[in-house]
Design a protein around this motif. Sequence first.
Motif, short mmCIF file in Angstrom:
data_model
loop_
_atom_site.label_atom_id
_atom_site.label_comp_id
_atom_site.label_asym_id
_atom_site.label_seq_id
_atom_site.Cartn_x
_atom_site.Cartn_y
_atom_site.Cartn_z
N ASP A 1 -14.65 19.59 -27.72
CA ASP A 1 -14.78 18.14 -27.80
C ASP A 1 -13.64 17.49 -27.02
OD1 ASP A 1 -15.25 15.51 -28.42
OD2 ASP A 1 -14.94 15.73 -30.57
N ALA A 2 -13.99 16.74 -26.00
CA ALA A 2 -13.01 15.97 -25.23
C ALA A 2 -12.97 14.55 -25.81
CB ALA A 2 -13.39 15.97 -23.75
N PRO B 1 -22.68 13.66 -27.72
CA PRO B 1 -22.71 15.09 -27.46
C PRO B 1 -23.25 15.42 -26.06
CG PRO B 1 -24.39 14.49 -29.05
CD PRO B 1 -23.57 13.26 -28.78
N VAL B 2 -22.71 16.47 -25.50
CA VAL B 2 -23.17 16.99 -24.22
C VAL B 2 -24.17 18.09 -24.54
CG1 VAL B 2 -22.48 18.20 -22.12
CG2 VAL B 2 -20.97 16.46 -23.13
N PHE B 3 -25.39 17.97 -24.05
CA PHE B 3 -26.40 18.99 -24.31
C PHE B 3 -26.24 20.13 -23.33
CE2 PHE B 3 -30.61 20.89 -23.63
CZ PHE B 3 -30.83 21.35 -24.91
N VAL B 4 -26.09 21.35 -23.86
CA VAL B 4 -26.01 22.54 -23.04
C VAL B 4 -27.05 23.51 -23.58
CG1 VAL B 4 -24.57 24.48 -22.32
CG2 VAL B 4 -23.55 22.22 -22.64
N ALA C 1 -7.65 13.43 -33.14
CA ALA C 1 -7.85 14.86 -33.42
C ALA C 1 -8.42 15.08 -34.82
CB ALA C 1 -6.54 15.62 -33.25
N SER C 2 -7.97 14.31 -35.78
CA SER C 2 -8.45 14.44 -37.15
C SER C 2 -9.94 14.13 -37.23
CB SER C 2 -7.65 13.50 -38.06
OG SER C 2 -8.11 13.58 -39.38
N LEU C 3 -10.37 13.06 -36.59
CA LEU C 3 -11.80 12.72 -36.57
C LEU C 3 -12.61 13.79 -35.86
CD1 LEU C 3 -11.42 8.93 -35.85
CD2 LEU C 3 -12.62 9.91 -37.83
N SER C 4 -12.11 14.26 -34.72
CA SER C 4 -12.82 15.28 -33.95
C SER C 4 -12.92 16.60 -34.71
CB SER C 4 -12.11 15.50 -32.61
OG SER C 4 -12.72 16.55 -31.89
N SER C 5 -11.83 17.02 -35.32
CA SER C 5 -11.80 18.27 -36.06
C SER C 5 -12.74 18.24 -37.26
CB SER C 5 -10.36 18.56 -36.51
OG SER C 5 -10.30 19.73 -37.27
N VAL D 1 -13.06 5.33 -31.31
CA VAL D 1 -12.88 6.76 -31.04
C VAL D 1 -14.23 7.28 -30.56
CG1 VAL D 1 -12.43 9.04 -32.03
CG2 VAL D 1 -11.03 7.08 -32.73
N THR D 2 -14.21 7.98 -29.44
CA THR D 2 -15.43 8.56 -28.90
C THR D 2 -15.29 10.07 -28.89
OG1 THR D 2 -15.84 6.63 -27.51
CG2 THR D 2 -16.99 8.66 -26.92
N LEU D 3 -16.22 10.73 -29.54
CA LEU D 3 -16.29 12.19 -29.52
C LEU D 3 -17.26 12.58 -28.42
CD1 LEU D 3 -16.66 12.87 -33.37
CD2 LEU D 3 -14.57 12.51 -32.03
N ARG D 4 -16.92 13.62 -27.68
CA ARG D 4 -17.79 14.12 -26.62
C ARG D 4 -17.97 15.63 -26.80
NH1 ARG D 4 -16.43 10.39 -21.75
NH2 ARG D 4 -17.49 8.56 -22.53
N PRO D 5 -18.60 16.01 -27.91
CA PRO D 5 -18.72 17.44 -28.21
C PRO D 5 -19.74 18.16 -27.33
CG PRO D 5 -19.88 16.17 -29.85
CD PRO D 5 -19.19 15.18 -28.95
N GLU D 6 -19.41 19.39 -27.02
CA GLU D 6 -20.31 20.27 -26.28
C GLU D 6 -20.35 21.59 -27.03
OE1 GLU D 6 -19.81 22.89 -22.32
OE2 GLU D 6 -19.55 20.73 -22.02
N ALA D 7 -21.54 21.94 -27.50
CA ALA D 7 -21.70 23.20 -28.24
C ALA D 7 -22.59 24.14 -27.45
CB ALA D 7 -22.32 22.92 -29.61
N ARG D 8 -22.21 25.40 -27.45
CA ARG D 8 -23.02 26.44 -26.79
C ARG D 8 -23.54 27.38 -27.86
NH1 ARG D 8 -22.42 26.44 -21.14
NH2 ARG D 8 -20.77 25.01 -20.50
#
Length: 160
Positions: free
Chosen positions: A89-90, A152-155, A63-67, A108-115
């Motif tokens: 981010d999942a 990252p997930v592209f949206v 969570a610290s890395l993701s945040s 650690v794998t970040l899977r961020p999705e930004a809209r």
Amino acid sequence: MAQHSATILWERGDQDFLGQRYSRRHRIAFDGGAEIAGSSSPHVVPLPWSDPAAIDPEEAFVASLSSCHMLWFLSLAARRGFCVDRYRDAAFGLMDKNAEGRLAMTLVTLRPEARFSGALLPTQEQIAELHHQAHLSCFIANSVRTELRCEPVFVAGEKN
């Protein structure tokens, strides 16, 4: 130089400490006033001595890395004129033996999705560059030896 602190409090009560039959649940108080329940992971210390509803150190690490990554991403996007409406981010981490043969958070794998919304929408390449710059800027990522991936997930956004 900035200082950050957390206070960890665990109390035995009447539990059988020497027999290792004691709860690992504890309180974590942060310098800003937030408090959460902490525990060992049930993957490390079996139930009922761990509390699966509490935050374990491995989850806190992920969570610290993701945040940190998210906060940098948002800052960089705003500076470039991209309006982020939502960020999710999942993230997940893997504990395994490291090169020295000791258990460690090895990945650690970040899977961020930004809209995004607004007149200026980033391309997939610009989003990838924002994530790259966020990774380079993240204080936490710069502090660990764990391999950190960002996928990252592209949206596509919608113009208002």
